[in-house]
Design a protein around this motif. Structure first.
Motif, PDB file in Angstrom:
ATOM      1  N   LEU A   1       0.767  -1.111  -0.174  1.00 57.07           N
ATOM      2  CA  LEU A   1       0.044   0.117   0.071  1.00 57.07           C
ATOM      3  C   LEU A   1       0.768   1.169   0.077  1.00 57.07           C
ATOM      4  CD1 LEU A   1      -2.688   1.510   0.501  1.00 57.07           C
ATOM      5  CD2 LEU A   1      -2.477   1.101   2.731  1.00 57.07           C
ATOM      6  N   ALA A   2       0.980   1.941  -1.044  1.00 58.15           N
ATOM      7  CA  ALA A   2       1.826   3.128  -1.245  1.00 58.15           C
ATOM      8  C   ALA A   2       0.845   4.146  -0.607  1.00 58.15           C
ATOM      9  CB  ALA A   2       2.075   3.412  -2.478  1.00 58.15           C
ATOM     10  N   ASP A   3       1.325   4.938   0.519  1.00 57.90           N
ATOM     11  CA  ASP A   3       0.565   5.949   1.040  1.00 57.90           C
ATOM     12  C   ASP A   3       1.124   7.419   0.421  1.00 57.90           C
ATOM     13  OD1 ASP A   3      -0.643   7.687   2.585  1.00 57.90           O
ATOM     14  OD2 ASP A   3       0.106   7.261   4.681  1.00 57.90           O
ATOM     15  N   ALA A   4       0.296   7.721  -0.561  1.00 58.68           N
ATOM     16  CA  ALA A   4       0.935   9.091  -1.342  1.00 58.68           C
ATOM     17  C   ALA A   4       0.161  10.341  -1.004  1.00 58.68           C
ATOM     18  CB  ALA A   4       0.959   8.967  -2.730  1.00 58.68           C
TER      19      ALA A   4
ATOM     20  N   LYS B   1       7.365  10.611  -6.546  1.00 59.57           N
ATOM     21  CA  LYS B   1       8.252   9.220  -6.444  1.00 59.57           C
ATOM     22  C   LYS B   1       7.555   8.164  -6.913  1.00 59.57           C
ATOM     23  CE  LYS B   1      11.049  11.114  -2.585  1.00 59.57           C
ATOM     24  NZ  LYS B   1      11.302  10.719  -0.924  1.00 59.57           N
ATOM     25  N   LEU B   2       6.332   8.281  -7.467  1.00 64.61           N
ATOM     26  CA  LEU B   2       5.391   7.044  -7.657  1.00 64.61           C
ATOM     27  C   LEU B   2       5.989   6.280  -8.779  1.00 64.61           C
ATOM     28  CD1 LEU B   2       1.757   8.506  -7.078  1.00 64.61           C
ATOM     29  CD2 LEU B   2       2.846   6.721  -5.814  1.00 64.61           C
TER      30      LEU B   2
ATOM     31  N   ILE C   1      -2.303   2.546  -4.365  1.00 65.42           N
ATOM     32  CA  ILE C   1      -1.766   3.699  -4.146  1.00 65.42           C
ATOM     33  C   ILE C   1      -3.247   4.595  -3.384  1.00 65.42           C
ATOM     34  CG2 ILE C   1      -0.993   5.860  -5.105  1.00 65.42           C
ATOM     35  CD1 ILE C   1       0.090   4.264  -7.433  1.00 65.42           C
ATOM     36  N   ASP C   2      -2.706   4.925  -2.234  1.00 73.60           N
ATOM     37  CA  ASP C   2      -3.800   5.963  -1.607  1.00 73.60           C
ATOM     38  C   ASP C   2      -3.324   7.375  -2.127  1.00 73.60           C
ATOM     39  OD1 ASP C   2      -6.064   6.763  -0.040  1.00 73.60           O
ATOM     40  OD2 ASP C   2      -4.677   6.991   1.968  1.00 73.60           O
ATOM     41  N   THR C   3      -4.140   8.229  -2.880  1.00 75.98           N
ATOM     42  CA  THR C   3      -3.682   9.368  -3.185  1.00 75.98           C
ATOM     43  C   THR C   3      -4.063  10.385  -2.416  1.00 75.98           C
ATOM     44  OG1 THR C   3      -5.837   9.526  -4.511  1.00 75.98           O
ATOM     45  CG2 THR C   3      -3.655   8.447  -5.777  1.00 75.98           C
ATOM     46  N   SER C   4      -3.450  11.468  -2.589  1.00 79.84           N
ATOM     47  CA  SER C   4      -4.024  12.900  -1.914  1.00 79.84           C
ATOM     48  C   SER C   4      -5.271  13.155  -2.256  1.00 79.84           C
ATOM     49  CB  SER C   4      -3.162  14.041  -2.149  1.00 79.84           C
ATOM     50  OG  SER C   4      -2.931  14.299  -3.482  1.00 79.84           O
TER      51      SER C   4
ATOM     52  N   VAL D   1       0.789   5.899 -13.492  1.00 81.09           N
ATOM     53  CA  VAL D   1       1.243   4.414 -13.256  1.00 81.09           C
ATOM     54  C   VAL D   1       0.293   3.328 -13.028  1.00 81.09           C
ATOM     55  CG1 VAL D   1       3.399   5.715 -12.294  1.00 81.09           C
ATOM     56  CG2 VAL D   1       1.685   4.930 -10.536  1.00 81.09           C
ATOM     57  N   ALA D   2      -1.079   3.802 -13.009  1.00 78.72           N
ATOM     58  CA  ALA D   2      -2.247   2.734 -12.500  1.00 78.72           C
ATOM     59  C   ALA D   2      -2.486   1.998 -14.009  1.00 78.72           C
ATOM     60  CB  ALA D   2      -3.404   3.467 -11.691  1.00 78.72           C
TER      61      ALA D   2
END
Length: 220
Positions: free
Chosen positions: A35-38, A65-66, A83-86, A99-100
């Protein structure tokens, strides 16, 4: 590797809750999931910090950095990157879309939320990415049938050519109680209604991403 960006143009949609539950449910199936916390607020990281597997499950990152994170994750044997985005219409959301393999636009079934979600979907389309709308925090079903508000909104979006997940997530205390304990609902309440919802969502997302990475590589 499959990469899923969880998006919302408007705060309060439950975007982080969806990302966390998808990541935990996917990992439970044996997939090497990150889980990428962006999101600069770091809600996902804060809620999962108490987990024993926190270090391998969550990576705090930024939009810039994604692309590098996706490359390194794929080379490192990661099966699924979520990816959890802002929240909000910023460049961070766009970098996640780029990138998704699948972009999930999370929305509550209200006029203002849907209007904001349409802007998200428009960006997804312009970038040539695969996307879908997921309704969250919906009123309870009656006898297994979605409320007229939810089903009606789904129909309107579909007639407009939008991909809408047929399974909407309802407003349930289990989601908030689970995330407060650093868990997904599949861990907090196995066999419960929220567990069934996330299981259905996961199966749908898996189907949508079955050939997504291959198709994205061909289009890039």
């Amino acid at each position: 590797m499959k990469t899923i960006a969880v998006l919302s143009h408007k705060g309060g949609s439950g975007k982080t809750t969806v990302a966390v539950n998808l990541a935990i449910a996917w990992r439970a199936l044996g997939a090497r999931t990150v889980l990428a916390d962006a999101d600069p607020v770091r809600s996902a990281s804060d809620s999962l910090r108490k987990r024993a597997d926190h270090m391998s499950l969550v990576v705090e990152t930024s939009a810039a950095k994604l692309d590098a994170l996706a490359y390194v994750s794929g080379k490192g044997g990661c099966d699924v990157l979520i990816i959890d985005t802002s929240g909000g219409p910023d460049n961070g959301m766009i970098e996640a879309m780029k990138v998704a393999d699948l972009c999930i636009a999370v929305s509550r079934p209200t006029y203002l939320d849907v209007a904001a979600t349409l802007r998200t979907v428009d960006i997804v389309r312009r970038l040539g990415r695969q996307g879908m709308v997921l309704f969250n925090q919906c009123p309870p079903r009656r006898n297994g049938v979605e409320s007229a508000v939810v089903s009606g909104t789904m129909d309107i979006l579909r007639r407009g050519g939008l991909e809408v997940c047929p399974l909407a997530l309802q407003t349930r205390a289990a989601y908030q109680r689970a995330i407060a304990q650093g868990q997904g609902v599949t861990e907090y309440e196995p066999g419960g209604k929220a567990d069934a919802e996330i299981g259905g969502l996961l199966a749908y997302v898996q189907g949508k991403t079955a050939g997504a990475a291959r198709d994205r590589a061909a289009n890039d």
